[in-house]
Design a protein around this motif. Structure first.
Motif, PDB file in Angstrom:
ATOM      1  N   ASN A 111      32.013  11.847  30.237  1.00 49.93           N
ATOM      2  CA  ASN A 111      32.694  12.790  29.285  1.00 49.93           C
ATOM      3  C   ASN A 111      33.997  12.542  29.240  1.00 49.93           C
ATOM      4  N   ASP A 112      34.706  12.910  28.263  1.00 50.41           N
ATOM      5  CA  ASP A 112      36.418  12.792  28.264  1.00 50.41           C
ATOM      6  C   ASP A 112      36.903  11.512  28.133  1.00 50.41           C
ATOM      7  N   GLY A 113      37.715  11.272  29.195  1.00 48.71           N
ATOM      8  CA  GLY A 113      38.533   9.906  29.006  1.00 48.71           C
ATOM      9  C   GLY A 113      37.715   9.003  29.757  1.00 48.71           C
ATOM     10  N   ALA A 114      36.918   9.293  30.488  1.00 52.33           N
ATOM     11  CA  ALA A 114      35.690   8.325  31.158  1.00 52.33           C
ATOM     12  C   ALA A 114      34.871   7.779  29.860  1.00 52.33           C
ATOM     13  N   PHE A 115      34.426   8.812  29.152  1.00 56.63           N
ATOM     14  CA  PHE A 115      33.669   8.309  27.947  1.00 56.63           C
ATOM     15  C   PHE A 115      34.486   7.414  26.991  1.00 56.63           C
ATOM     16  N   ASP A 116      35.480   7.737  26.629  1.00 53.81           N
ATOM     17  CA  ASP A 116      36.275   6.997  25.849  1.00 53.81           C
ATOM     18  C   ASP A 116      36.422   5.529  26.266  1.00 53.81           C
ATOM     19  N   ARG A 117      36.636   5.431  27.581  1.00 54.40           N
ATOM     20  CA  ARG A 117      36.970   4.147  27.853  1.00 54.40           C
ATOM     21  C   ARG A 117      35.822   3.183  28.079  1.00 54.40           C
ATOM     22  N   ALA A 118      34.636   3.947  28.601  1.00 55.60           N
ATOM     23  CA  ALA A 118      33.283   3.232  28.706  1.00 55.60           C
ATOM     24  C   ALA A 118      33.172   2.517  27.141  1.00 55.60           C
ATOM     25  N   TYR A 119      33.255   3.877  26.395  1.00 57.10           N
ATOM     26  CA  TYR A 119      32.798   3.336  24.941  1.00 57.10           C
ATOM     27  C   TYR A 119      33.604   2.106  24.375  1.00 57.10           C
ATOM     28  N   PHE A 158      34.253  -8.647  12.620  1.00 55.83           N
ATOM     29  CA  PHE A 158      33.864  -8.467  13.811  1.00 55.83           C
ATOM     30  C   PHE A 158      35.237  -8.788  14.859  1.00 55.83           C
ATOM     31  N   VAL A 159      35.802  -9.736  14.070  1.00 58.88           N
ATOM     32  CA  VAL A 159      36.977 -10.179  14.808  1.00 58.88           C
ATOM     33  C   VAL A 159      38.280  -9.046  14.826  1.00 58.88           C
ATOM     34  N   ALA A 160      38.262  -8.448  13.688  1.00 59.57           N
ATOM     35  CA  ALA A 160      39.138  -7.314  13.318  1.00 59.57           C
ATOM     36  C   ALA A 160      38.842  -6.252  14.274  1.00 59.57           C
ATOM     37  N   HIS A 161      37.418  -5.866  14.352  1.00 56.57           N
ATOM     38  CA  HIS A 161      37.044  -4.719  15.115  1.00 56.57           C
ATOM     39  C   HIS A 161      37.407  -5.046  16.671  1.00 56.57           C
ATOM     40  N   LEU A 162      37.294  -6.121  17.115  1.00 59.62           N
ATOM     41  CA  LEU A 162      37.399  -6.543  18.656  1.00 59.62           C
ATOM     42  C   LEU A 162      38.868  -6.077  18.750  1.00 59.62           C
ATOM     43  N   GLU A 163      39.688  -6.563  17.610  1.00 58.50           N
ATOM     44  CA  GLU A 163      41.182  -6.594  17.861  1.00 58.50           C
ATOM     45  C   GLU A 163      41.748  -5.169  18.123  1.00 58.50           C
ATOM     46  N   HIS A 164      41.087  -4.408  17.092  1.00 66.67           N
ATOM     47  CA  HIS A 164      41.226  -2.843  17.014  1.00 66.67           C
ATOM     48  C   HIS A 164      40.797  -2.253  18.423  1.00 66.67           C
ATOM     49  N   ALA A 165      39.592  -2.678  18.849  1.00 63.76           N
ATOM     50  CA  ALA A 165      39.084  -2.006  20.070  1.00 63.76           C
ATOM     51  C   ALA A 165      40.134  -2.275  21.271  1.00 63.76           C
ATOM     52  N   LYS A 166      40.661  -3.755  21.395  1.00 66.83           N
ATOM     53  CA  LYS A 166      41.375  -3.870  22.382  1.00 66.83           C
ATOM     54  C   LYS A 166      42.968  -3.021  22.257  1.00 66.83           C
ATOM     55  N   GLN A 167      43.328  -2.805  21.186  1.00 64.67           N
ATOM     56  CA  GLN A 167      44.493  -2.128  20.912  1.00 64.67           C
ATOM     57  C   GLN A 167      44.140  -0.699  21.446  1.00 64.67           C
ATOM     58  N   LEU A 168      42.775  -0.176  21.140  1.00 61.99           N
ATOM     59  CA  LEU A 168      42.592   1.204  21.732  1.00 61.99           C
ATOM     60  C   LEU A 168      42.485   1.256  23.242  1.00 61.99           C
ATOM     61  N   GLN A 169      41.970   0.273  23.795  1.00 62.66           N
ATOM     62  CA  GLN A 169      41.776   0.160  25.179  1.00 62.66           C
ATOM     63  C   GLN A 169      43.195   0.132  25.856  1.00 62.66           C
ATOM     64  N   ALA A 170      44.197  -0.754  25.339  1.00 64.54           N
ATOM     65  CA  ALA A 170      45.425  -0.845  26.081  1.00 64.54           C
ATOM     66  C   ALA A 170      46.041   0.832  25.971  1.00 64.54           C
ATOM     67  N   SER A 171      46.008   1.426  24.899  1.00 64.47           N
ATOM     68  CA  SER A 171      46.492   2.746  24.836  1.00 64.47           C
ATOM     69  C   SER A 171      45.685   3.782  25.473  1.00 64.47           C
ATOM     70  N   LEU A 172      44.496   3.796  25.596  1.00 66.63           N
ATOM     71  CA  LEU A 172      43.650   4.527  26.643  1.00 66.63           C
ATOM     72  C   LEU A 172      44.181   4.448  27.989  1.00 66.63           C
ATOM     73  N   GLY A 173      44.275   3.071  28.358  1.00 67.42           N
ATOM     74  CA  GLY A 173      44.767   2.810  29.797  1.00 67.42           C
ATOM     75  C   GLY A 173      46.067   3.482  30.041  1.00 67.42           C
ATOM     76  N   LYS A 174      46.868   3.403  29.139  1.00 66.70           N
ATOM     77  CA  LYS A 174      48.177   4.045  29.549  1.00 66.70           C
ATOM     78  C   LYS A 174      48.021   5.514  29.434  1.00 66.70           C
ATOM     79  N   ALA A 175      47.045   6.359  28.646  1.00 69.82           N
ATOM     80  CA  ALA A 175      47.156   7.713  28.569  1.00 69.82           C
ATOM     81  C   ALA A 175      46.274   8.071  29.811  1.00 69.82           C
ATOM     82  N   GLY A 176      45.382   7.358  30.159  1.00 73.29           N
ATOM     83  CA  GLY A 176      44.355   7.561  31.327  1.00 73.29           C
ATOM     84  C   GLY A 176      45.227   7.440  33.011  1.00 73.29           C
ATOM     85  N   GLU A 177      46.241   6.885  32.971  1.00 72.07           N
ATOM     86  CA  GLU A 177      46.821   6.683  34.272  1.00 72.07           C
ATOM     87  C   GLU A 177      47.925   7.743  34.447  1.00 72.07           C
TER      88      GLU A 177
END
Lengths: 177, 123
Positions: A111-119, A158-177
């Motif tokens: 759920n919540d942040g853990a779900f977002d990061r895992a997704y 697929f390359v653009a999606h990967l880039e987009h997902a990496k950007q999200l991963q970076a912002s989720l990491g900041k928000a999660g900690e």
């Protein structure tokens, strides 16, 4: 909890990578089945994320995956009909299907942040493995010129999606900690 | 001889009148409502394909048209960062036309795919 989550993602990443045996030379009907399944798996994960995530940017990303991969599958299905190719289920497409179902089952427990990061983590692993498969297996082995052209045409998405997902991963990491 | 000369005179008259008319048209056209009225507006094409705007940097004259044509498999947008223009969704094989009326430098993106970036400069 964090250990369990990390282990799950690692297992999924390994499953995704091993879904693409590099030595196999798939036929066009097999490639068609792999492409359609790969897209469908990501559409299904996107639908779950869209309904379950509370984060606007994750929901938007999920909707993007649903729309774009549906677009790819629409083109792939039209081409397959035009070429009279019947998608043929194979070990890779079955493994993808299975991996997708495992991913959804694992995500449903979070759920919540853990779900977002895992997704998002899984989206990164998934898109990386699809790009690798396109480059090493699918594009080189596609016999029909139009099928090959379609695979080449979808690669940048697929390359653009990967880039987009990496950007999200970076912002989720900041928000999660 | 005489009749030939008459015909020549008549032809000359016609020619002079025609030239006067062309001159009149040119004169009226030479008083522009705007500085660019003399130069016919051009149409520029930006192709959206493979998750890219091509060209990704385009310079146009004020009053020119820019047509974005989507050749990808899914919808895209051409959306200025400051929202000076926004195509909203351009579906596959559809296009969107924008008349560039305001000079400036406009960075724009696909609102659906944030990794797609380009720039339109209007002189």
């Amino acid at each position: 909890m964090k250990f369990i989550y990390t282990a799950t993602v690692a297992a999924l990443a390994v499953a995704a990578a091993s879904a693409w045996p590099q030595s196999a030379a798939p036929t066009d009907p097999q490639i068609a089945a792999i492409v359609v399944t790969a897209n469908q798996v990501d559409i299904d994960a996107g639908k779950l994320a869209k309904s379950k995530s509370a984060a606007t940017d994750v929901k938007e990303f999920a909707q993007r995956m649903i729309t774009d991969h549906s677009g790819v599958n629409k083109s792939a299905t039209e081409l397959v009909h035009k070429l009279h190719v019947k998608p043929e289920s194979n070990a890779t497409s079955q493994s993808l299907q299975q991996g997708g179902e495992q991913n959804i089952a694992a995500l449903k427990k979070l759920n919540d942040g853990a779900f977002d990061r895992a997704y998002i983590d899984h989206e990164i692993a998934y898109h990386q493995s699809v790009i690798e498969a396109l480059d090493k297996t699918l594009i080189p082995n596609a016999q029909n010129a139009e099928l090959k052209a379609l695979l080449v045409k979808v690669r940048p998405a697929f390359v653009a999606h990967l880039e987009h997902a990496k950007q999200l991963q970076a912002s989720l990491g900041k928000a999660g900690e | 001889m005489i009749s030939f000369s008459r015909t020549g005179g008549w032809q000359l008259m016609v020619r002079v009148c025609a030239m006067a008319l062309v001159g009149l048209l040119l004169t009226s056209g030479a008083v522009p409502a705007t500085p660019n009225a003399n130069a016919a507006p051009k149409t520029h094409v930006v192709t959206i394909e493979n998750m890219r705007f091509s060209p990704d940097a385009l310079t146009v004259q004020r009053g020119d048209r820019v047509v974005w044509i989507n050749k990808d498999l899914f919808a895209h947008t051409a959306t200025a960062v400051g929202k000076a223009f926004d195509s909203h969704n351009i579906e596959p094989n559809a296009s969107w036309t924008y008349v560039a009326r305001n000079p400036g430098e406009y960075d724009y993106v696909c609102a659906l795919h944030p990794t797609m970036k380009a720039r339109l400069t209007v002189l």
